[in-house]
Design an enzyme around this catalytic site. Structure first.
Site, PDB file in Angstrom:
ATOM      1  N   GLY A  36       0.799  -1.229   0.000  1.00  0.00           N
ATOM      2  CA  GLY A  36       0.000   0.000   0.000  1.00  0.00           C
ATOM      3  C   GLY A  36       0.823   1.265   0.000  1.00  0.00           C
ATOM      4  N   GLY A  37       2.113   1.141   0.335  1.00  0.00           N
ATOM      5  CA  GLY A  37       3.012   2.290   0.222  1.00  0.00           C
ATOM      6  C   GLY A  37       2.695   3.436   1.164  1.00  0.00           C
ATOM      7  CB  CYS A  39      -1.067   6.252  -0.813  1.00  0.00           C
ATOM      8  SG  CYS A  39      -2.840   6.415  -0.886  1.00  0.00           S
ATOM      9  CB  ALA A 264       4.399  19.715   5.533  1.00  0.00           C
ATOM     10  N   GLY A 266       7.366  19.159   1.032  1.00  0.00           N
ATOM     11  CA  GLY A 266       7.376  18.359  -0.192  1.00  0.00           C
ATOM     12  C   GLY A 266       8.004  17.001   0.038  1.00  0.00           C
ATOM     13  NE  ARG A 267       6.057  11.501   0.107  1.00  0.00           N
ATOM     14  CZ  ARG A 267       6.179  10.845   1.277  1.00  0.00           C
ATOM     15  NH1 ARG A 267       5.812  11.407   2.398  1.00  0.00           N
ATOM     16  NH2 ARG A 267       6.649   9.628   1.306  1.00  0.00           N
ATOM     17  CG  ASP A 306       5.168  10.072  -5.034  1.00  0.00           C
ATOM     18  OD1 ASP A 306       4.270  10.311  -5.875  1.00  0.00           O
ATOM     19  OD2 ASP A 306       5.021  10.269  -3.811  1.00  0.00           O
ATOM     20  CB  ALA A 314      -2.150   7.838  -4.393  1.00  0.00           C
ATOM     21  CG  HIS A 438     -33.441  21.380  -6.749  1.00  0.00           C
ATOM     22  ND1 HIS A 438     -32.522  22.342  -6.394  1.00  0.00           N
ATOM     23  CD2 HIS A 438     -34.552  21.576  -5.984  1.00  0.00           C
ATOM     24  CE1 HIS A 438     -33.068  23.100  -5.446  1.00  0.00           C
ATOM     25  NE2 HIS A 438     -34.292  22.662  -5.182  1.00  0.00           N
TER      26      HIS A 438
END
Ligand code: NAD
Length: 459
Positions: A36-37, A39, A264, A266-267, A306, A314, A438
């Site tokens: 799942g990494g 994310c 925070a 960036g990556r 990434d 993701a 509506h």
């Protein structure tokens, strides 16, 4: 049967694994951590679990407005963290199940290329060599660090570390107001921290349209989240057991005292120590260089997500993974980035796609811009979610919708109507002409499309 080896089991790698099985390949997926990494384990999913808790915390303060009498006794932070962990485990189990169901062989351990089409994996029982006909690199990213004094010390956390903090910090300073920064500002403000944001660009969420960012900034101000923009941080130091972040704004030196600092900013693509240089793979800085088919400079080696830089999201990684696999298995596919949604789960939320007004004008496109504010929609008023607006960007020459931005309730879901319009090349007349139910929160999109034609009804 062709054999594809994939390095990294995040939304790039595991989605690619399933697709490769569907296309008839044998697949080995190498992952050193949980499937799942980032994310699923340290990013999108755990933060959304906490954001749901913080949304309820915020709503609980408004119950009287809706005629509900209830006594809310406060925040149970350990339970919020526990629930977040349960959510993550459940989704990870889902991915594990998917791998089994699709007959993807998962090898657990740290892998690196030992040749263009060979991955060596350090497993618990020694080294295993995986030889394949093609390799997909999907190793993701790691939080970027600021090379400034004090930023590597205790009390300066990455988003990964803040997700597991034991106690709610009384004062939280956040450096960087991109997606991670504003989502964490939202969570910790709702659970009672005094949150201060420090962002070097002129607005929070700098990549978003200025009107959209201004809506979020207004909502944050109302919630007493302090934001310093155009602010350049210089160092972090300690004072009386607290952390102090120093920064310059308009030539003036300023500081914020906090108990915890979130960095925070960036990556970075996670590409070190996996044998890329040795395999002769061309890089673009830290990122693996690829073409539109996700092929690297070495035949048979593909990359996605990434690890290739670009739009580090993701869902983009998954899209790129599918393109890479198709090409690796003898088909022809090209990645199309024209209708990529970007979603931010603050309250109000932000969703955007395609060109902003400024992007379009910069490209010399004559645009018509339609706007509609949620306060003009009955459903938003009834729900007590009147903040925000929809912008629809239309190419005046063709009439086609080329972008859209939403700040408001459920913006991250609503944006998909505009994603579909941009993807299929629909015109503003078509989007505005389609009958929308509506009362719904989708009506502002119809109204904004009609507004671009000067024909909005409820404006
Ligand atoms: P980001 O690139 O979105 O934002 C980083 C921010 O830090 C920018 O606004 C930048 O101007 C600012 N910054 C950089 N250096 C600074 C400095 N020295 N002082 C002050 N500000 C500085 O990165 P992020 O928010 O860390 O997110 C990381 C990744 O995760 C991104 O690629 C993002 O796309 C992804 N992500 C996406 C979502 C989402 O889509 N909802 C949510 C979280 C994370």
């Amino acid at each position: 049967m062709a054999h594809l080896a994939i390095l990294g089991g995040g939304p790039g790698g595991y989605v690619a694994a399933v697709r490769a099985r569907q296309l008839g390949a044998e697949v080995t997926l190498v992952e050193m951590d949980a499937l799942g990494g980032t994310c699923l384990n340290r990013g999108c999913i755990p933060s959304k679990a906490l954001l749901r808790s913080s949304e309820l915390a915020q709503l609980s303060r408004r119950l009287g407005e809706f005629g509900v009498r209830a006594e809310v006794k406060g925040i149970d932070w350990p339970r919020m963290i526990e629930r977040k962990t349960e959510v993550v485990s459940q989704v990870v189990r889902g991915v594990e199940f998917l791998m089994k169901k699709n007959d993807v062989r998962v090898v657990h351990g740290r892998g690196r290329l030992s040749g263009p089409k060979t991955i060596v994996v350090e497993t618990g029982d020694g080294e295993e060599e995986v030889r394949a006909d093609a390799v997909l690199l999907a190793t993701g990213s790691v939080p970027a660090r600021l090379p400034l004094p004090g930023f590597d010390g205790p009390g300066v956390l990455t988003s990964t570390e803040l997700l597991d903090i034991d106690e709610i910090p009384q004062r939280l300073a956040i450096v960087g107001a991109g997606y991670v920064g504003v989502e964490f500002a939202d969570v910790f403000n709702a659970v009672g921290s005094k949150v201060t944001i420090i962002e070097m660009m002129p607005q929070i969420v700098p990549t978003e349209d200025p009107e959209i960012a201004a809506e979020l900034a207004r909502a944050f101000r109302r919630r007493r989240i302090e934001a310093h923009t155009n602010a350049r941080v210089s160092e972090v130091s300690d004072r009386d057991g607290a952390k102090v972040v120093r920064f310059t704004r308009d030539g003036e030196e300023k500081e914020v005292e906090a108990d915890v600092i979130l960095c925070a900013v960036g990556r970075w693509p996670n590409t070190d120590g996996i044998g890329l240089q040795e395999a002769g793979i061309e890089m673009d800085g830290r990122a693996v260089k690829v073409n539109g088919r996700m092929a690297t400079s070495v035949p048979g080696v593909y990359a996605c997500g990434d690890a290739i830089g670009g739009i580090m999201l993701a869902h983009v990684a998954s899209g790129e993974g599918k393109v890479a696999v198709a090409n690796a298995l003898g088909k022809q596919a090209e990645m199309d980035y024209t209708a990529i949604p970007s979603v931010t789960y603050t309250h109000p939320e932000i969703g955007s796609v395609g060109l902003t007004e400024a992007d379009a004008r910069q490209r010399g496109i004559d645009v018509r811009v339609g706007r509609f504010f949620f306060r003009g929609a009955g459903k938003a008023v009834a729900e007590g979610s009147r903040e925000g607006l929809v912008k629809v960007i239309v190419d005046a020459a063709s009439g086609k919708v080329i972008g859209g931005q939403i700040c408001g309730p459920h913006a991250t879901d609503l944006i998909h109507e505009i994603v579909l319009a941009v993807y299929l090349g629909a015109t503003a007349e078509e989007v505005g002409g389609m009958v929308h139910a509506h009362p719904t929160l989708m009506e502002p999109i119809m109204e904004a499309a009609e507004d671009a034609l000067g024909m909005a009804i409820h404006k």
